[in-house]
Design a protein around this motif. Structure first.
Motif, PDB file in Angstrom:
ATOM      1  N   GLU A  54       0.836  -1.208   0.000  1.00 29.35           N
ATOM      2  CA  GLU A  54       0.000   0.000   0.000  1.00 29.35           C
ATOM      3  C   GLU A  54       0.868   1.256   0.000  1.00 29.35           C
ATOM      4  N   GLN A  55       1.937   1.247   0.793  1.00 24.15           N
ATOM      5  CA  GLN A  55       2.839   2.402   0.821  1.00 24.15           C
ATOM      6  C   GLN A  55       3.559   2.546  -0.523  1.00 24.15           C
ATOM      7  N   ASP A  56       3.931   1.433  -1.135  1.00 28.27           N
ATOM      8  CA  ASP A  56       4.553   1.480  -2.459  1.00 28.27           C
ATOM      9  C   ASP A  56       3.604   2.117  -3.478  1.00 28.27           C
ATOM     10  N   ARG A  57       2.325   1.780  -3.403  1.00 29.84           N
ATOM     11  CA  ARG A  57       1.322   2.354  -4.307  1.00 29.84           C
ATOM     12  C   ARG A  57       1.200   3.855  -4.094  1.00 29.84           C
ATOM     13  N   ARG A  58       1.133   4.281  -2.823  1.00 35.74           N
ATOM     14  CA  ARG A  58       1.039   5.714  -2.520  1.00 35.74           C
ATOM     15  C   ARG A  58       2.289   6.460  -2.989  1.00 35.74           C
ATOM     16  N   ASP A  59       3.445   5.843  -2.806  1.00 36.99           N
ATOM     17  CA  ASP A  59       4.694   6.464  -3.254  1.00 36.99           C
ATOM     18  C   ASP A  59       4.721   6.618  -4.771  1.00 36.99           C
ATOM     19  N   ALA A  60       4.229   5.602  -5.490  1.00 37.01           N
ATOM     20  CA  ALA A  60       4.202   5.662  -6.953  1.00 37.01           C
ATOM     21  C   ALA A  60       3.268   6.775  -7.426  1.00 37.01           C
ATOM     22  N   ILE A  61       2.131   6.937  -6.768  1.00 37.54           N
ATOM     23  CA  ILE A  61       1.192   8.007  -7.118  1.00 37.54           C
ATOM     24  C   ILE A  61       1.828   9.366  -6.858  1.00 37.54           C
ATOM     25  N   ALA A  62       2.510   9.516  -5.729  1.00 38.08           N
ATOM     26  CA  ALA A  62       3.164  10.787  -5.401  1.00 38.08           C
ATOM     27  C   ALA A  62       4.271  11.103  -6.408  1.00 38.08           C
ATOM     28  N   ARG A  63       5.053  10.083  -6.819  1.00 40.32           N
ATOM     29  CA  ARG A  63       6.103  10.308  -7.824  1.00 40.32           C
ATOM     30  C   ARG A  63       5.504  10.720  -9.161  1.00 40.32           C
ATOM     31  N   ALA A  64       4.387  10.102  -9.548  1.00 39.26           N
ATOM     32  CA  ALA A  64       3.737  10.443 -10.809  1.00 39.26           C
ATOM     33  C   ALA A  64       3.228  11.881 -10.783  1.00 39.26           C
ATOM     34  N   LYS A  65       2.643  12.307  -9.658  1.00 44.96           N
ATOM     35  CA  LYS A  65       2.157  13.690  -9.532  1.00 44.96           C
ATOM     36  C   LYS A  65       3.318  14.679  -9.596  1.00 44.96           C
ATOM     37  N   GLU A  66       4.415  14.364  -8.930  1.00 42.63           N
ATOM     38  CA  GLU A  66       5.585  15.235  -8.947  1.00 42.63           C
ATOM     39  C   GLU A  66       6.162  15.324 -10.360  1.00 42.63           C
ATOM     40  N   ASN A  67       6.170  14.211 -11.072  1.00 43.10           N
ATOM     41  CA  ASN A  67       6.668  14.209 -12.446  1.00 43.10           C
ATOM     42  C   ASN A  67       5.770  15.051 -13.354  1.00 43.10           C
ATOM     43  N   GLU A  68       4.450  14.931 -13.183  1.00 46.80           N
ATOM     44  CA  GLU A  68       3.517  15.736 -13.970  1.00 46.80           C
ATOM     45  C   GLU A  68       3.705  17.219 -13.674  1.00 46.80           C
ATOM     46  N   LYS A  69       3.895  17.564 -12.404  1.00 48.02           N
ATOM     47  CA  LYS A  69       4.111  18.956 -12.005  1.00 48.02           C
ATOM     48  C   LYS A  69       5.388  19.500 -12.656  1.00 48.02           C
ATOM     49  N   TRP A  70       6.470  18.713 -12.617  1.00 54.37           N
ATOM     50  CA  TRP A  70       7.733  19.136 -13.199  1.00 54.37           C
ATOM     51  C   TRP A  70       7.597  19.308 -14.706  1.00 54.37           C
ATOM     52  N   THR A  71       6.921  18.363 -15.380  1.00 51.96           N
ATOM     53  CA  THR A  71       6.744  18.435 -16.829  1.00 51.96           C
ATOM     54  C   THR A  71       5.933  19.662 -17.223  1.00 51.96           C
ATOM     55  N   ALA A  72       4.879  19.972 -16.458  1.00 49.42           N
ATOM     56  CA  ALA A  72       4.055  21.142 -16.760  1.00 49.42           C
ATOM     57  C   ALA A  72       4.848  22.437 -16.550  1.00 49.42           C
ATOM     58  N   PHE A  73       5.727  22.469 -15.565  1.00 47.31           N
ATOM     59  CA  PHE A  73       6.497  23.676 -15.270  1.00 47.31           C
ATOM     60  C   PHE A  73       7.673  23.845 -16.234  1.00 47.31           C
ATOM     61  N   CYS A  74       8.419  22.785 -16.474  1.00 47.05           N
ATOM     62  CA  CYS A  74       9.666  22.880 -17.254  1.00 47.05           C
ATOM     63  C   CYS A  74       9.468  22.709 -18.755  1.00 47.05           C
ATOM     64  N   LYS A  75       8.412  22.042 -19.170  1.00 47.14           N
ATOM     65  CA  LYS A  75       8.119  21.798 -20.577  1.00 47.14           C
ATOM     66  C   LYS A  75       9.357  21.321 -21.349  1.00 47.14           C
ATOM     67  N   PRO A  76       9.858  20.133 -21.017  1.00 47.07           N
ATOM     68  CA  PRO A  76      11.072  19.650 -21.694  1.00 47.07           C
ATOM     69  C   PRO A  76      10.814  19.293 -23.159  1.00 47.07           C
ATOM     70  N   THR A  77      11.802  19.584 -23.992  1.00 48.54           N
ATOM     71  CA  THR A  77      11.785  19.153 -25.390  1.00 48.54           C
ATOM     72  C   THR A  77      13.099  18.423 -25.645  1.00 48.54           C
ATOM     73  N   PHE A  78      13.048  17.425 -26.502  1.00 52.08           N
ATOM     74  CA  PHE A  78      14.212  16.582 -26.751  1.00 52.08           C
ATOM     75  C   PHE A  78      14.555  16.616 -28.234  1.00 52.08           C
ATOM     76  N   ALA A  79      15.864  16.684 -28.506  1.00 56.56           N
ATOM     77  CA  ALA A  79      16.348  16.671 -29.882  1.00 56.56           C
ATOM     78  C   ALA A  79      17.733  16.047 -29.904  1.00 56.56           C
ATOM     79  N   ARG A  80      18.103  15.503 -31.045  1.00 54.05           N
ATOM     80  CA  ARG A  80      19.443  14.934 -31.206  1.00 54.05           C
ATOM     81  C   ARG A  80      20.375  16.016 -31.735  1.00 54.05           C
ATOM     82  N   ASP A  81      21.571  16.086 -31.167  1.00 54.93           N
ATOM     83  CA  ASP A  81      22.551  17.056 -31.643  1.00 54.93           C
ATOM     84  C   ASP A  81      23.318  16.490 -32.832  1.00 54.93           C
ATOM     85  N   GLU A  82      24.329  17.230 -33.292  1.00 52.17           N
ATOM     86  CA  GLU A  82      25.066  16.805 -34.489  1.00 52.17           C
ATOM     87  C   GLU A  82      25.851  15.512 -34.289  1.00 52.17           C
TER      88      GLU A  82
END
Length: 101
Positions: A54-82
């Motif tokens: 149960e604690q593992d499940r709660r931790d996974a939900i909290a990590r997912a929310k934190e990741n969504e928050k970071w993605t919404a704030f930082c808006k990462p884009t990925f590209a390959r360099d030369e």
């Protein structure tokens, strides 16, 4: 035959029943004239912690929310360099260091 024995030993060595950790502590008294003397090494078995699903499940939900928050704030884009290396760029300075607000 030798390879079969080694393979079996590897499977037994990596089995979950032996998944605990060993910690080593050493201490030696040094003599300038004779080098090291009176050395003691202690091995301590540290068992795996008891997992709470149960604690593992709660931790996974909290990590997912934190990741969504970071993605919404930082808006990462990925590209390959030369050189073909996958590089990230962010909309906000400091996101490459973990900034999320």
């Amino acid at each position: 035959m030798r390879k079969l024995v080694l393979a079996a030993a590897l499977v037994v060595w990596a089995s979950p029943s032996l998944a605990g950790t060993y910690m080593r502590a050493s201490s030696c008294k040094f003599s300038g004239s004779y080098g090291y003397s009176n050395c003691l090494t202690t091995w301590t078995h540290l068992p795996d912690p008891v997992r709470d699903p149960e604690q593992d499940r709660r931790d996974a939900i909290a990590r997912a929310k934190e990741n969504e928050k970071w993605t919404a704030f930082c808006k990462p884009t990925f590209a390959r360099d030369e050189y073909g290396v996958h590089r990230a760029s962010y909309a906000v300075t400091g996101c490459e260091f973990g900034r999320s607000e």
